[in-house]
Design an enzyme around this catalytic site. Structure first.
Site: not given
Length: 302
Positions: A79-80, A126-127, A144, A150, A234
């Site tokens: 996903k990164d 998104r979250r 972050r 976290r 974007c």
């Protein structure tokens, strides 16, 4: 053959992922060596990074190490990885996806709060957007760092809960209470460990491709094609998740406005074939149903 040099970031989770790739290769009787890559600050390339298309914040250092022949392969959380790969770098294997879901982790003092009452810490657009779609009055804080950082910030900060990827919690074998979040569609390719290689090393790439999990590859390529068709460079609130159910693929995806008020979603079951680009197909459906205007709005706000 000499051992395969496996490049990785040096966080605990990244090293776990690299060891998992090494384990698969060792099971096929190949020698491996894990090479943690710390910083790109003192590395030199003949060409500026932008001309090579190196854009990923979390993948840049490993891209440079691959191109400089300091490593043979690079291990990433997929996903990164940007959908547009740098020149001479290609994805060569995907391990079987384990935990794609997002989860909610609360601090003890917020145990009895309803979802709509929670102050949430997440920096993910998104979250935030998917949560606001359901709980529009929510107050957010930025957060972050790696999982451990976290969780420490959660205990110390002025908020009630945070949202993390279940994969990280499970891979680190953390004993921690969490709640599943069916309202969330995961980030495209969340929960997948992927391996990148250099196009000039076909022999190594062929060896590593032996550990590829084809069903996972099929699903994440749909998700990443959906993302790349919508995104145009974007960063937007986009969720996409494909899974194989019996003989079909179910694909759920959505593009949301930053405030969550406008979400354009698709939820489709289809027979898969290798000739059709289903990710692009359903992204075009979203774009034609207001997604183009919504992407323009998001770009103007970021």
């Amino acid at each position: 053959m000499k051992s395969i040099r496996i490049g990785t970031r040096n966080s605990a989770l990244a090293l776990w992922q690299a060891r998992e790739v090494a384990r698969h290769l060792q099971n096929n009787n190949y020698l491996t060596e894990i090479v943690p890559i710390v910083s790109s600050g003192d590395k030199n390339l003949n060409q500026p990074l932008y001309s090579l298309g190196i854009t990923g914040v979390f993948t840049r250092d490993l891209d440079i190490a691959l191109l400089n022949d300091e490593i043979d392969i690079a291990v990433h959380s997929l996903k990164d990885v940007p959908t547009q790969l740098p020149q001479n770098i290609e994805m060569i294997a995907y391990l079987e996806r384990d935990y794609p879901q997002d989860i909610l982790i609360r601090k003890e003092s917020a145990r009895n709060k309803e979802f709509h009452e929670l102050k949430l810490a997440t920096s993910s657009l998104r979250r935030r957007a998917f949560w606001l779609r359901n709980y529009p009055a929510t107050e957010f804080s930025d957060i972050r760092g790696n999982i451990q950082t976290r969780l420490q910030k959660l205990e110390e900060g002025n908020f009630d809960a945070t949202i993390l990827s279940l994969a990280g919690i499970k891979r680190m074998k953390m004993e921690i209470d969490y709640e599943m979040l069916p309202l969330m569609i995961p980030a495209p390719s969340q929960g997948v460990i992927a391996v990148a290689g250099h196009t000039d090393k076909p022999e190594i790439n062929e060896i590593v491709n032996q550990i590829n999990h084809k069903p996972t590859q099929t699903c994440v390529e749909i998700e990443r094609n959906f993302l790349s068709t919508l995104e145009g460079g974007c960063t937007a609130p986009i969720g996409a998740f494909a899974e194989i159910i019996g003989d079909q693929i179910r694909f759920k995806a959505a593009l949301c406005s930053l405030d969550g008020k406008n979400c354009i979603a698709v939820d489709e079951n289809f027979d898969h074939n290798s000739t059709e680009n289903f990710g692009e197909k359903y992204a075009k459906v979203v774009l034609e149903n207001g997604g183009k205007e919504l992407m323009a709005e998001i770009k103007s706000q970021i």
